[in-house]
Design a protein around this motif. Sequence first.
Motif, PDB file in Angstrom:
ATOM      1  N   ALA A   1       3.812   3.648   4.213  1.00 24.80           N
ATOM      2  CA  ALA A   1       2.737   3.166   3.116  1.00 24.80           C
ATOM      3  C   ALA A   1       1.576   2.844   3.852  1.00 24.80           C
ATOM      4  O   ALA A   1       0.336   2.949   3.558  1.00 24.80           O
ATOM      5  N   LYS A   2       1.719   1.835   5.002  1.00 24.59           N
ATOM      6  CA  LYS A   2       0.493   1.583   5.867  1.00 24.59           C
ATOM      7  C   LYS A   2      -0.227   3.004   6.510  1.00 24.59           C
ATOM      8  O   LYS A   2      -1.391   2.981   6.499  1.00 24.59           O
ATOM      9  N   GLU A   3       0.719   3.704   7.044  1.00 18.93           N
ATOM     10  CA  GLU A   3      -0.190   5.083   7.488  1.00 18.93           C
ATOM     11  C   GLU A   3      -0.895   5.802   6.441  1.00 18.93           C
ATOM     12  O   GLU A   3      -1.903   6.452   6.631  1.00 18.93           O
ATOM     13  N   ASP A   4      -0.350   5.720   5.062  1.00 16.33           N
ATOM     14  CA  ASP A   4      -1.160   6.401   3.872  1.00 16.33           C
ATOM     15  C   ASP A   4      -2.336   5.365   3.498  1.00 16.33           C
ATOM     16  O   ASP A   4      -2.720   5.662   2.439  1.00 16.33           O
ATOM     17  N   GLY A   5      -2.566   4.411   4.073  1.00 14.15           N
ATOM     18  CA  GLY A   5      -3.669   3.467   3.601  1.00 14.15           C
ATOM     19  C   GLY A   5      -3.667   2.399   2.894  1.00 14.15           C
ATOM     20  O   GLY A   5      -4.501   1.846   2.299  1.00 14.15           O
ATOM     21  N   PHE A   6      -2.295   2.167   2.557  1.00  9.28           N
ATOM     22  CA  PHE A   6      -2.023   1.061   1.649  1.00  9.28           C
ATOM     23  C   PHE A   6      -2.144  -0.473   2.311  1.00  9.28           C
ATOM     24  O   PHE A   6      -1.592  -0.445   3.340  1.00  9.28           O
ATOM     25  N   GLU A   7      -2.542  -1.628   1.516  1.00  4.77           N
ATOM     26  CA  GLU A   7      -2.156  -2.871   2.045  1.00  4.77           C
ATOM     27  C   GLU A   7      -0.695  -3.134   1.455  1.00  4.77           C
ATOM     28  O   GLU A   7      -0.056  -2.856   0.623  1.00  4.77           O
ATOM     29  N   VAL A   8       0.218  -3.559   2.619  1.00  2.00           N
ATOM     30  CA  VAL A   8       1.605  -3.680   2.422  1.00  2.00           C
ATOM     31  C   VAL A   8       2.030  -5.086   2.663  1.00  2.00           C
ATOM     32  O   VAL A   8       1.348  -5.765   3.606  1.00  2.00           O
ATOM     33  N   PHE A   9       2.527  -5.673   1.650  1.00  2.00           N
ATOM     34  CA  PHE A   9       3.083  -7.158   1.455  1.00  2.00           C
ATOM     35  C   PHE A   9       4.651  -6.945   1.428  1.00  2.00           C
ATOM     36  O   PHE A   9       5.217  -5.848   0.836  1.00  2.00           O
ATOM     37  N   SER A  10       5.185  -8.539   1.708  1.00  2.00           N
ATOM     38  CA  SER A  10       6.491  -8.540   1.129  1.00  2.00           C
ATOM     39  C   SER A  10       6.567  -8.429  -0.217  1.00  2.00           C
ATOM     40  O   SER A  10       5.473  -8.359  -0.988  1.00  2.00           O
ATOM     41  N   VAL A  11       7.878  -8.226  -0.865  1.00  2.00           N
ATOM     42  CA  VAL A  11       7.990  -8.058  -2.350  1.00  2.00           C
ATOM     43  C   VAL A  11       7.253  -9.228  -2.942  1.00  2.00           C
ATOM     44  O   VAL A  11       6.864  -9.083  -4.076  1.00  2.00           O
ATOM     45  N   ALA A  12       7.775 -10.509  -2.442  1.00  2.00           N
ATOM     46  CA  ALA A  12       7.502 -11.719  -3.189  1.00  2.00           C
ATOM     47  C   ALA A  12       5.821 -11.705  -3.292  1.00  2.00           C
ATOM     48  O   ALA A  12       5.290 -12.009  -4.245  1.00  2.00           O
ATOM     49  N   GLU A  13       5.294 -11.545  -2.001  1.00  2.00           N
ATOM     50  CA  GLU A  13       3.726 -11.754  -1.722  1.00  2.00           C
ATOM     51  C   GLU A  13       3.034 -10.745  -2.907  1.00  2.00           C
ATOM     52  O   GLU A  13       2.055 -10.962  -3.428  1.00  2.00           O
ATOM     53  N   ALA A  14       3.553  -9.413  -2.724  1.00  2.00           N
ATOM     54  CA  ALA A  14       2.946  -8.315  -3.546  1.00  2.00           C
ATOM     55  C   ALA A  14       2.835  -8.819  -5.141  1.00  2.00           C
ATOM     56  O   ALA A  14       2.059  -8.548  -5.719  1.00  2.00           O
ATOM     57  N   THR A  15       4.112  -9.307  -5.477  1.00  2.00           N
ATOM     58  CA  THR A  15       4.425  -9.766  -6.774  1.00  2.00           C
ATOM     59  C   THR A  15       3.324 -10.848  -7.233  1.00  2.00           C
ATOM     60  O   THR A  15       2.694 -10.743  -8.464  1.00  2.00           O
ATOM     61  N   LYS A  16       3.337 -11.883  -6.291  1.00  2.00           N
ATOM     62  CA  LYS A  16       2.506 -12.950  -6.583  1.00  2.00           C
ATOM     63  C   LYS A  16       1.091 -12.615  -6.840  1.00  2.00           C
ATOM     64  O   LYS A  16       0.346 -12.843  -7.630  1.00  2.00           O
ATOM     65  N   GLN A  17       0.367 -11.735  -6.062  1.00  2.00           N
ATOM     66  CA  GLN A  17      -0.911 -11.233  -6.180  1.00  2.00           C
ATOM     67  C   GLN A  17      -1.207 -10.117  -7.549  1.00  2.00           C
ATOM     68  O   GLN A  17      -2.241 -10.186  -7.834  1.00  2.00           O
ATOM     69  N   ALA A  18      -0.242  -9.559  -7.915  1.00  2.00           N
ATOM     70  CA  ALA A  18      -0.097  -8.505  -8.879  1.00  2.00           C
ATOM     71  C   ALA A  18      -0.468  -9.031 -10.316  1.00  2.00           C
ATOM     72  O   ALA A  18       0.464 -10.212 -10.702  1.00  2.00           O
ATOM     73  N   ASP A  19      -0.820  -8.246 -11.161  1.00  2.00           N
ATOM     74  CA  ASP A  19      -0.698  -8.487 -12.688  1.00  2.00           C
ATOM     75  C   ASP A  19       0.317  -7.643 -13.107  1.00  2.00           C
ATOM     76  O   ASP A  19       1.013  -7.978 -14.385  1.00  2.00           O
ATOM     77  N   VAL A  20       0.576  -6.475 -12.731  1.00  2.00           N
ATOM     78  CA  VAL A  20       1.387  -5.534 -13.028  1.00  2.00           C
ATOM     79  C   VAL A  20       2.423  -5.097 -12.040  1.00  2.00           C
ATOM     80  O   VAL A  20       1.779  -4.663 -10.898  1.00  2.00           O
ATOM     81  N   VAL A  21       3.626  -5.094 -11.985  1.00  2.00           N
ATOM     82  CA  VAL A  21       4.647  -4.753 -10.807  1.00  2.00           C
ATOM     83  C   VAL A  21       5.778  -3.677 -11.368  1.00  2.00           C
ATOM     84  O   VAL A  21       6.377  -3.884 -12.487  1.00  2.00           O
ATOM     85  N   MET A  22       5.318  -2.572 -10.748  1.00  2.00           N
ATOM     86  CA  MET A  22       6.245  -1.488 -11.178  1.00  2.00           C
ATOM     87  C   MET A  22       7.501  -1.412 -10.072  1.00  2.00           C
ATOM     88  O   MET A  22       7.200  -1.376  -8.737  1.00  2.00           O
ATOM     89  N   ILE A  23       8.786  -1.434 -10.349  1.00  3.27           N
ATOM     90  CA  ILE A  23       9.681  -1.776  -9.557  1.00  3.27           C
ATOM     91  C   ILE A  23      10.494  -0.275  -9.490  1.00  3.27           C
ATOM     92  O   ILE A  23      11.163   0.170 -10.146  1.00  3.27           O
ATOM     93  N   LEU A  24      10.417   0.184  -8.172  1.00  2.00           N
ATOM     94  CA  LEU A  24      10.750   1.283  -7.717  1.00  2.00           C
ATOM     95  C   LEU A  24      11.745   1.403  -6.387  1.00  2.00           C
ATOM     96  O   LEU A  24      11.617   2.132  -5.363  1.00  2.00           O
ATOM     97  N   ILE A  25      12.564   0.659  -6.412  1.00  2.03           N
ATOM     98  CA  ILE A  25      13.670   0.401  -5.440  1.00  2.03           C
ATOM     99  C   ILE A  25      14.752   1.199  -5.941  1.00  2.03           C
ATOM    100  O   ILE A  25      15.028   1.123  -7.041  1.00  2.03           O
ATOM    101  N   PRO A  26      16.039   1.436  -5.301  1.00  2.00           N
ATOM    102  CA  PRO A  26      17.165   2.056  -5.710  1.00  2.00           C
ATOM    103  C   PRO A  26      17.680   1.001  -7.049  1.00  2.00           C
ATOM    104  O   PRO A  26      17.610  -0.280  -6.707  1.00  2.00           O
TER     105      PRO A  26
END
Length: 331
Positions: free
Chosen positions: A56-81
């Motif tokens: 994800a970093k290689e592809d140019g995204f900002e990457v966070f822990s699941v908790a931190e990304a959730t905290k920052q976001a308004d919409v959270v798409m869950i795409l883990i197994p």
Amino acid sequence: MTKVYYDQDVTVKALEGKKIAVIGYGSQGHAHSQNLRDNGNDVIIGIRAGKSADKAKEDGFEVFSVAEATKQADVVMILIPDEQQAEVYAAEIAPNLEAGNAIAFGHGFNIHFGTITPAADIDVFMVAPKGPGHMVRRQFAKGSAVPALFAVYQDATGNARDLALAWTQGVGATRVGVLETTFKEETETDLFGEQAVLCGGTTHLVQAGFETLVEAGYQPEIAYFEVLHELKLIVDLMYEGGMEKMRYSISNTAEYGDYVSGPRVITPDVKDRMKDVLTDIQTGAFAKRFTDDYKAGFPDFHAMRAKQQGHQIEAVGAELRKMMPFVNEQQ
Ligand code: NDP
Ligand code: MG
Ligand code: MG
């Protein structure tokens, strides 16, 4: 024919100004996040440290822990197994959601079977592209798309349906068409399709055919070609034009044999057993078995996988495919 939604049906730009977190960067995760970003959305990735995080970093995204990304976001798409979602949701996602946030899924399993129970003040929707993530990304990059299903489970804000539709547009699916479903319908039909026909049905039909020929004294290599390798050619024709195109393309001998012998193999009692499979899905018996096995460390899963990997058809196929490097070329 059920209503099909296209670009012009997405009248509310519900994702505008929203921070989106995609949790997981695997098959579906990389496709959703890259397509949404290319469509101008603000996307971050929530993931554990590891291979996907690096990608994800290689592809140019900002990457966070699941908790931190959730905290920052308004919409959270869950795409883990699917089997990991309940734990990750409880530990990292639920504590970081605020009233009015939305969570979303690519498959209805955890919501439908109740392993995730979202708070009442959260929107819950699903967008399920009808293809593997790599195809979702590849078709989007070509200017086309893979169709998708969407569903709303919980509409706390009054905007959940607009968000879901905006998401289908964000991943590109409204370019070709999107259908509405429910979490129940998507989950039960998806599980039934993969168990009875696409995965379970097909692998066991092929193996039974292979074993029948080999036990009758035919060479395993010939059996492999006849019952496995050629399956792709037949399925491609069905994919392009249904049973009719496939039957038009095969020889009259093959078509006649189809009508005479198909019903001898797939007898009415096969459908009775398909109904049993569907019942186990509908009652939650399958979901319970899968979830219990996961909690125990997947002993049954690993044993069944090992048994299947040891089947003669796999060893024969591995050798024969060396003769056919083209089978791994992108079509
Ligand atoms: P993948 O196995 O391809 O990817 C899973 C991702 O989740 C990986 O990036 C993995 O990272 C990450 N991950 C795994 N465990 C954790 C964890 N505990 N915390 C944080 N990140 C984690 O999954 P799929 O894309 O196949 O499936 C995702 C969802 O999409 C499922 O709900 C599935 O049913 C649905 N779906 C899948 C389709 C498909 O074609 N594959 C089609 C339609 C829907 P890491 O590299 O670290 O393991
Ligand atoms: Mg599935
Ligand atoms: Mg033949």
